[in-house]
Design a protein around this motif. Structure first.
Motif, PDB file in Angstrom:
ATOM      1  N   ILE A   1     -13.729  28.234 -19.504  1.00  0.00           N
ATOM      2  CA  ILE A   1     -14.349  27.359 -20.502  1.00  0.00           C
ATOM      3  C   ILE A   1     -15.835  27.234 -20.212  1.00  0.00           C
ATOM      4  N   ALA A   2     -16.173  27.203 -18.911  1.00  0.00           N
ATOM      5  CA  ALA A   2     -17.568  27.035 -18.525  1.00  0.00           C
ATOM      6  C   ALA A   2     -18.438  28.164 -19.055  1.00  0.00           C
ATOM      7  N   SER A   3     -17.895  29.378 -19.108  1.00  0.00           N
ATOM      8  CA  SER A   3     -18.671  30.513 -19.594  1.00  0.00           C
ATOM      9  C   SER A   3     -18.970  30.385 -21.079  1.00  0.00           C
ATOM     10  N   GLU A   4     -18.216  29.539 -21.763  1.00  0.00           N
ATOM     11  CA  GLU A   4     -18.442  29.315 -23.189  1.00  0.00           C
ATOM     12  C   GLU A   4     -19.282  28.070 -23.439  1.00  0.00           C
ATOM     13  N   GLY A   5     -19.693  27.414 -22.355  1.00  0.00           N
ATOM     14  CA  GLY A   5     -20.521  26.229 -22.502  1.00  0.00           C
ATOM     15  C   GLY A   5     -19.744  24.934 -22.524  1.00  0.00           C
ATOM     16  N   GLY A   6     -18.480  24.943 -22.089  1.00  0.00           N
ATOM     17  CA  GLY A   6     -17.658  23.735 -22.066  1.00  0.00           C
ATOM     18  C   GLY A   6     -17.424  23.223 -20.656  1.00  0.00           C
ATOM     19  N   MET A   7     -16.860  22.026 -20.540  1.00  0.00           N
ATOM     20  CA  MET A   7     -16.541  21.429 -19.250  1.00  0.00           C
ATOM     21  C   MET A   7     -15.045  21.574 -18.992  1.00  0.00           C
ATOM     22  N   ASP A   8     -14.661  22.507 -18.134  1.00  0.00           N
ATOM     23  CA  ASP A   8     -13.254  22.769 -17.834  1.00  0.00           C
ATOM     24  C   ASP A   8     -12.704  21.599 -17.017  1.00  0.00           C
ATOM     25  N   PHE A   9     -11.719  20.893 -17.569  1.00  0.00           N
ATOM     26  CA  PHE A   9     -11.212  19.687 -16.905  1.00  0.00           C
ATOM     27  C   PHE A   9      -9.695  19.736 -16.737  1.00  0.00           C
ATOM     28  N   ASN A  10      -9.209  18.989 -15.751  1.00  0.00           N
ATOM     29  CA  ASN A  10      -7.767  18.806 -15.574  1.00  0.00           C
ATOM     30  C   ASN A  10      -7.296  17.599 -16.375  1.00  0.00           C
ATOM     31  N   TYR A  11      -8.067  16.511 -16.311  1.00  0.00           N
ATOM     32  CA  TYR A  11      -7.734  15.336 -17.124  1.00  0.00           C
ATOM     33  C   TYR A  11      -8.971  14.481 -17.328  1.00  0.00           C
ATOM     34  N   ILE A  12      -8.956  13.693 -18.402  1.00  0.00           N
ATOM     35  CA  ILE A  12      -9.995  12.707 -18.694  1.00  0.00           C
ATOM     36  C   ILE A  12      -9.301  11.449 -19.177  1.00  0.00           C
ATOM     37  N   LEU A  13      -9.661  10.310 -18.599  1.00  0.00           N
ATOM     38  CA  LEU A  13      -9.097   9.022 -19.000  1.00  0.00           C
ATOM     39  C   LEU A  13     -10.225   8.048 -19.277  1.00  0.00           C
ATOM     40  N   ILE A  14     -10.212   7.471 -20.468  1.00  0.00           N
ATOM     41  CA  ILE A  14     -11.156   6.417 -20.831  1.00  0.00           C
ATOM     42  C   ILE A  14     -10.367   5.170 -21.181  1.00  0.00           C
ATOM     43  N   ALA A  15     -10.704   4.061 -20.546  1.00  0.00           N
ATOM     44  CA  ALA A  15     -10.056   2.773 -20.821  1.00  0.00           C
ATOM     45  C   ALA A  15     -11.096   1.800 -21.356  1.00  0.00           C
ATOM     46  N   GLU A  16     -10.755   1.121 -22.445  1.00  0.00           N
ATOM     47  CA  GLU A  16     -11.671   0.152 -23.050  1.00  0.00           C
ATOM     48  C   GLU A  16     -11.002  -1.211 -23.113  1.00  0.00           C
ATOM     49  N   SER A  17     -11.761  -2.231 -22.802  1.00  0.00           N
ATOM     50  CA  SER A  17     -11.238  -3.607 -22.827  1.00  0.00           C
ATOM     51  C   SER A  17     -12.160  -4.474 -23.656  1.00  0.00           C
ATOM     52  N   GLY A  18     -11.569  -5.528 -24.230  1.00  0.00           N
ATOM     53  CA  GLY A  18     -12.350  -6.442 -25.060  1.00  0.00           C
ATOM     54  C   GLY A  18     -11.927  -7.869 -24.817  1.00  0.00           C
ATOM     55  N   SER A  19     -11.777  -8.615 -25.905  1.00  0.00           N
ATOM     56  CA  SER A  19     -11.432 -10.023 -25.793  1.00  0.00           C
ATOM     57  C   SER A  19      -9.965 -10.235 -25.425  1.00  0.00           C
TER      58      SER A  19
END
Length: 304
Positions: A47-65
């Protein structure tokens, strides 16, 4: 001696060309084997050779009120990527007399290699690797929203970031994409399946309507029409009694030990002239019959 080396080399090359020798290709932590020289599959292409970020996993957690957080998660698989969104929180269980952690799946699905690459390209575009170590907050805001990020690249590199009313450059663009991919799907069947019940959707919805999953709420939208929600499905711990809501029934939420009431409602935008103008003829047909169809959808409910 030189002649022997040349003969051995020729035999090896012939075997490779004939596909008799298996070649192992290493791609980060992933190894693939091909029976032919140069038979590098699309999955093994960096993926890197194509300009991407080769990843195993990505987790985003968002919290609010609310007391809890909503998580959007992408994990690389052998065929592409697994996506899921879920809500997690803790509450005091008076019966057990202890704090209980609860994870409630909002939606999950599997995508192909093209979808994995879309996420990888966006991660590189927003320079996700530069977020590592980000830890900032806005001291002027006492409440508000926060986020946390955990990621692992294909080479094992870990990335983590945290913010409270403060975000790294590119955060909102990438987080919005991940949320959309985790929570949105095109209607491809008349059978609509939720963990607790199923519904039958009209045939003319297929291919013309998308569904967006929230915690306790599902919105049906016209494809490629901005915020053109036509109908909503509600799952609440209280029964909707306002005009316009059609009651479908209820089920027991064992995690929270409460009754959840299910209802549907035709949204005002389904009859919005401005939104109507930007729709295709097929989408207009959906809106033209939405009031009648919502009653049929309600009648079709089958609780598990």
């Amino acid at each position: 001696m030189k002649k022997r080396i040349l003969i051995i080399t020729a035999v090896v090359l012939s075997a490779l060309l004939a596909g008799c020798i298996r070649v192992t290709i290493s791609n980060g932590d992933k190894t693939e084997t091909s029976s032919q020289t140069g038979a590098v599959t699309e999955e093994s292409t960096s993926i890197a050779s194509e300009g991407g970020m080769d990843f195993n996993y990505i987790l985003i957690a968002e919290s609010g009120s609310m007391a809890g957080r909503t998580v959007y998660y992408a994990e690389k698989t052998g065929t592409g990527v697994h996506l899921e969104s879920y809500f997690e929180t803790s509450f005091w269980d008076s019966k057990k007399e202890e704090s209980v952690d609860v994870k409630r799946i909002i939606h999950e699905r599997d995508g192909d290699d093209a979808l994995y690459r879309e996420i990888a390209m966006m991660a590189e575009e927003q320079d996700l690797k530069s977020w590592d170590g980000f830890s900032e907050s806005d001291p002027d805001v006492m409440d508000g929203y926060g986020f946390s990020l955990e990621a692992e690249l294909a080479d094992g590199t870990a990335i983590s970031a945290y913010g409270s009313n403060a975000y790294p450059d590119g955060y909102h663009g990438f987080a919005s994409l991940l949320e959309q991919l985790c929570c949105t799907e095109l209607i491809e069947s008349t059978e609509f399946v939720m963990p607790q019940f199923t519904l039958t959707l009209p045939e003319h919805w297929v291919g013309n309507i998308t569904v967006y999953y929230y915690d306790g709420f599902v919105r049906f939208d016209a494809v490629n029409v901005d915020t053109a929600g036509i109908m909503a499905l509600y799952m609440d711990p209280y029964e909707e009694d306002e005009e316009g809501y059609i009651q479908l029934g209820s089920y027991e939420d064992k995690d929270f030990d409460e009754t959840i009431y299910v209802s549907v409602k035709v949204l005002d935008e389904a009859h919005s002239p401005k939104k109507y103008e930007s729709m295709t003829d097929a989408q207009k047909a959906v809106c033209d019959s939405i009031d009648e169809d919502s009653l049929k959808i309600a009648d079709s409910v089958k609780f598990r």
